[in-house]
Design a protein around this motif. Structure first.
Motif, mmCIF file in Angstrom:
data_model
loop_
_atom_site.group_PDB
_atom_site.id
_atom_site.type_symbol
_atom_site.label_atom_id
_atom_site.label_comp_id
_atom_site.label_asym_id
_atom_site.label_seq_id
_atom_site.Cartn_x
_atom_site.Cartn_y
_atom_site.Cartn_z
ATOM 1 N N ARG A 32 51.288 -79.702 -18.784
ATOM 2 C CA ARG A 32 51.435 -80.303 -20.112
ATOM 3 C C ARG A 32 50.194 -80.058 -20.964
ATOM 4 O O ARG A 32 50.297 -79.702 -22.141
ATOM 5 C CB ARG A 32 51.703 -81.796 -19.969
ATOM 6 C CG ARG A 32 51.948 -82.487 -21.273
ATOM 7 C CD ARG A 32 52.248 -83.952 -21.056
ATOM 8 N NE ARG A 32 52.613 -84.535 -22.317
ATOM 9 C CZ ARG A 32 53.324 -85.612 -22.456
ATOM 10 N NH1 ARG A 32 53.781 -86.253 -21.401
ATOM 11 N NH2 ARG A 32 53.603 -86.090 -23.634
ATOM 12 N N LYS A 35 49.860 -76.227 -21.868
ATOM 13 C CA LYS A 35 50.848 -75.724 -22.828
ATOM 14 C C LYS A 35 50.552 -76.168 -24.258
ATOM 15 O O LYS A 35 51.031 -75.560 -25.205
ATOM 16 C CB LYS A 35 52.255 -76.204 -22.444
ATOM 17 C CG LYS A 35 52.788 -75.537 -21.221
ATOM 18 C CD LYS A 35 54.149 -75.995 -20.719
ATOM 19 C CE LYS A 35 54.978 -76.860 -21.555
ATOM 20 N NZ LYS A 35 56.320 -77.139 -20.986
ATOM 21 N N SER A 64 58.281 -69.278 -32.739
ATOM 22 C CA SER A 64 59.120 -70.475 -32.704
ATOM 23 C C SER A 64 60.598 -70.108 -32.870
ATOM 24 O O SER A 64 61.451 -70.606 -32.128
ATOM 25 C CB SER A 64 58.686 -71.455 -33.796
ATOM 26 O OG SER A 64 59.528 -72.578 -33.827
ATOM 27 N N LYS A 67 62.078 -69.003 -29.789
ATOM 28 C CA LYS A 67 62.041 -70.017 -28.733
ATOM 29 C C LYS A 67 60.936 -69.780 -27.704
ATOM 30 O O LYS A 67 61.058 -70.145 -26.537
ATOM 31 C CB LYS A 67 63.408 -70.136 -28.060
ATOM 32 C CG LYS A 67 64.502 -70.489 -29.055
ATOM 33 C CD LYS A 67 65.745 -70.948 -28.428
ATOM 34 C CE LYS A 67 66.864 -71.249 -29.385
ATOM 35 N NZ LYS A 67 66.594 -71.751 -30.665
ATOM 36 N N LEU A 68 59.832 -69.169 -28.167
ATOM 37 C CA LEU A 68 58.687 -68.943 -27.296
ATOM 38 C C LEU A 68 57.590 -69.970 -27.539
ATOM 39 O O LEU A 68 56.689 -70.118 -26.710
ATOM 40 C CB LEU A 68 58.164 -67.520 -27.471
ATOM 41 C CG LEU A 68 59.195 -66.439 -27.082
ATOM 42 C CD1 LEU A 68 58.702 -65.063 -27.464
ATOM 43 C CD2 LEU A 68 59.539 -66.529 -25.605
ATOM 44 N N LEU A 69 57.671 -70.662 -28.664
ATOM 45 C CA LEU A 69 56.794 -71.792 -28.949
ATOM 46 C C LEU A 69 57.658 -72.973 -29.361
ATOM 47 O O LEU A 69 58.645 -72.802 -30.076
ATOM 48 C CB LEU A 69 55.816 -71.476 -30.096
ATOM 49 C CG LEU A 69 54.772 -70.400 -29.856
ATOM 50 C CD1 LEU A 69 53.918 -70.204 -31.116
ATOM 51 C CD2 LEU A 69 53.887 -70.724 -28.665
ATOM 52 N N ASP A 70 57.273 -74.157 -28.907
ATOM 53 C CA ASP A 70 57.887 -75.395 -29.375
ATOM 54 C C ASP A 70 56.941 -75.957 -30.428
ATOM 55 O O ASP A 70 55.765 -76.201 -30.143
ATOM 56 C CB ASP A 70 58.048 -76.386 -28.223
ATOM 57 C CG ASP A 70 59.020 -75.886 -27.159
ATOM 58 O OD1 ASP A 70 60.016 -75.243 -27.536
ATOM 59 O OD2 ASP A 70 58.772 -76.128 -25.970
ATOM 60 N N ASN A 82 53.241 -75.953 -28.859
ATOM 61 C CA ASN A 82 53.263 -75.878 -27.398
ATOM 62 C C ASN A 82 53.856 -74.542 -26.973
ATOM 63 O O ASN A 82 54.856 -74.090 -27.554
ATOM 64 C CB ASN A 82 54.148 -76.982 -26.808
ATOM 65 C CG ASN A 82 53.471 -78.321 -26.804
ATOM 66 O OD1 ASN A 82 52.618 -78.578 -25.974
ATOM 67 N ND2 ASN A 82 53.852 -79.172 -27.736
ATOM 68 N N SER A 84 56.252 -72.585 -24.893
ATOM 69 C CA SER A 84 57.526 -73.034 -24.326
ATOM 70 C C SER A 84 57.693 -72.542 -22.890
ATOM 71 O O SER A 84 57.050 -71.581 -22.459
ATOM 72 C CB SER A 84 58.696 -72.539 -25.176
ATOM 73 O OG SER A 84 58.905 -71.157 -24.963
ATOM 74 N N THR A 85 58.593 -73.189 -22.191
ATOM 75 C CA THR A 85 58.933 -72.746 -20.838
ATOM 76 C C THR A 85 59.487 -71.328 -20.881
ATOM 77 O O THR A 85 59.186 -70.516 -20.001
ATOM 78 C CB THR A 85 59.944 -73.714 -20.200
ATOM 79 O OG1 THR A 85 59.360 -75.019 -20.173
ATOM 80 C CG2 THR A 85 60.319 -73.290 -18.795
ATOM 81 N N ASN A 86 60.271 -71.006 -21.916
ATOM 82 C CA ASN A 86 60.797 -69.640 -22.066
ATOM 83 C C ASN A 86 59.668 -68.620 -22.125
ATOM 84 O O ASN A 86 59.764 -67.546 -21.523
ATOM 85 C CB ASN A 86 61.647 -69.515 -23.329
ATOM 86 C CG ASN A 86 62.933 -70.285 -23.265
ATOM 87 O OD1 ASN A 86 63.414 -70.614 -22.187
ATOM 88 N ND2 ASN A 86 63.495 -70.590 -24.418
#
Length: 115
Positions: A32, A35, A64, A67-70, A82, A84-86
């Motif tokens: 956490r 990230k 973003s 879907k590579l950054l939240d 953050n 991302s998990t992806n």
């Protein structure tokens, strides 16, 4: 999502952020904590100071959208960013957490970026 579907700027920023994530994890930070990159201003100041602030903003938006950054936005900026998990999965498959491979990739991509 494949890295080849991103602009060179996005590939470079993602690789720099992933390298920082790996370094933080190896230093004992939780996932956490590792990230979390803070705001776009902090990313600019600590990781991408050679770029214009607007370029950092636009590249964060691209990552973003893919879907590579939240990202949480506030006051017309990326206030909380953050990895991302992806993104972590994508980069793990490409680099297997080897910092030297990440650095070589980032260096190669950086030569392709025109400032």
């Amino acid at each position: 999502m494949q890295l080849d579907e991103l602009t060179n700027d996005a590939k470079f920023l993602l690789s720099v952020m992933y390298k920082q994530y790996i370094s933080d994890r190896k230093s004992g930070h939780t996932k956490r904590e590792a990230k979390l990159f803070g705001s776009e201003t902090r990313i600019h100041d600590t990781l991408m100071s050679e770029w214009e602030q607007d370029d950092v903003h636009e590249t964060i938006n691209e990552l973003s959208r893919n879907k590579l950054l939240d990202v949480i936005y506030g006051n017309d900026e990326a206030a909380i960013v953050n990895l991302s998990t992806n993104a972590i999965v994508l980069m793990e498959h490409k680099f297997q957490d080897k910092v030297d491979l990440i650095l070589n990739y980032a260096t190669k991509i950086k030569t392709l970026i025109t400032f």
